[in-house]
Design a protein around this motif. Structure first.
Motif, short mmCIF file in Angstrom:
data_model
loop_
_atom_site.label_atom_id
_atom_site.label_comp_id
_atom_site.label_asym_id
_atom_site.label_seq_id
_atom_site.Cartn_x
_atom_site.Cartn_y
_atom_site.Cartn_z
N THR A 31 0.84 -1.20 0.00
CA THR A 31 0.00 0.00 0.00
C THR A 31 0.87 1.25 0.00
N GLY A 32 0.27 2.36 -0.36
CA GLY A 32 0.98 3.63 -0.34
C GLY A 32 0.36 4.59 -1.33
N PRO A 33 0.77 5.84 -1.28
CA PRO A 33 0.22 6.84 -2.20
C PRO A 33 0.70 6.62 -3.63
N THR A 34 0.05 7.29 -4.55
CA THR A 34 0.44 7.24 -5.95
C THR A 34 1.89 7.67 -6.09
N GLY A 35 2.66 6.88 -6.84
CA GLY A 35 4.06 7.20 -7.07
C GLY A 35 5.02 6.70 -6.01
N ALA A 36 4.52 5.96 -5.04
CA ALA A 36 5.38 5.48 -3.94
C ALA A 36 6.25 4.30 -4.34
N GLY A 37 5.93 3.64 -5.46
CA GLY A 37 6.75 2.51 -5.92
C GLY A 37 6.10 1.15 -5.76
N LYS A 38 4.81 1.10 -5.52
CA LYS A 38 4.13 -0.19 -5.35
C LYS A 38 4.27 -1.07 -6.59
N SER A 39 3.97 -0.52 -7.74
CA SER A 39 4.09 -1.29 -8.99
C SER A 39 5.54 -1.66 -9.27
N SER A 40 6.46 -0.82 -8.88
CA SER A 40 7.88 -1.11 -9.10
C SER A 40 8.33 -2.33 -8.31
N ILE A 42 6.46 -4.98 -7.68
CA ILE A 42 5.99 -6.12 -8.47
C ILE A 42 6.84 -6.27 -9.72
N ASP A 43 7.15 -5.14 -10.38
CA ASP A 43 8.02 -5.18 -11.56
C ASP A 43 9.37 -5.80 -11.24
N ALA A 44 9.92 -5.49 -10.09
CA ALA A 44 11.23 -6.03 -9.69
C ALA A 44 11.16 -7.55 -9.53
N ILE A 45 10.10 -8.05 -8.94
CA ILE A 45 9.93 -9.50 -8.78
C ILE A 45 9.80 -10.16 -10.16
N VAL A 46 8.98 -9.59 -11.02
CA VAL A 46 8.80 -10.13 -12.37
C VAL A 46 10.12 -10.08 -13.15
N PHE A 47 10.85 -8.97 -13.04
CA PHE A 47 12.14 -8.87 -13.71
C PHE A 47 13.11 -9.93 -13.21
N ALA A 48 13.15 -10.14 -11.90
CA ALA A 48 14.04 -11.16 -11.35
C ALA A 48 13.70 -12.54 -11.93
N LEU A 49 12.43 -12.86 -11.98
CA LEU A 49 12.01 -14.19 -12.43
C LEU A 49 12.11 -14.38 -13.94
#
Length: 106
Positions: A31-40, A42-49
């Protein structure tokens, strides 16, 4: 798949090193405000995998934070009683490097 640990540096808005320990959690929410990096995260996990980020396709180098030359992501997870660690590193001027390890107990 059960996440255990995520460490990243130079990845989108996470210019400095960030480490998240999921090991003691049964349930969690990002959770967090818009732009806090929530999607990033998830992106980092997907990139790692998978070595790519769906929202940028194969142009994953644009995920490197502004003002730095490299990104790194380390993700530890468990599947079916086995524990794994995958690390990926990317420099602006070189191809990505990756390493997958199966971790043994102890």
């Amino acid at each position: 798949m059960r996440p255990i640990r995520l460490a990243l540096e130079g990845f989108t808005s996470f210019r400095d090193k960030l480490e998240i320990d999921f090991s003691g959690l049964d349930l969690f929410a990002i959770t967090g405000p818009t732009g806090a990096g929530k999607s990033s995260l998830i992106d980092a996990i997907v990139f790692a995998l998978y070595g790519q980020v769906p929202r940028v396709g194969d142009d994953y180098k644009q995920m490197i934070s502004h003002g730095v030359d490299r990104l790194s992501v380390l993700f530890e997870f468990a599947v079916g009683g086995e524990r794994y660690r995958i690390a990926r590193a990317v420099r602006r001027d070189r191809p990505s490097q990756q390493r997958l390890e199966r971790l043994k107990p102890g």
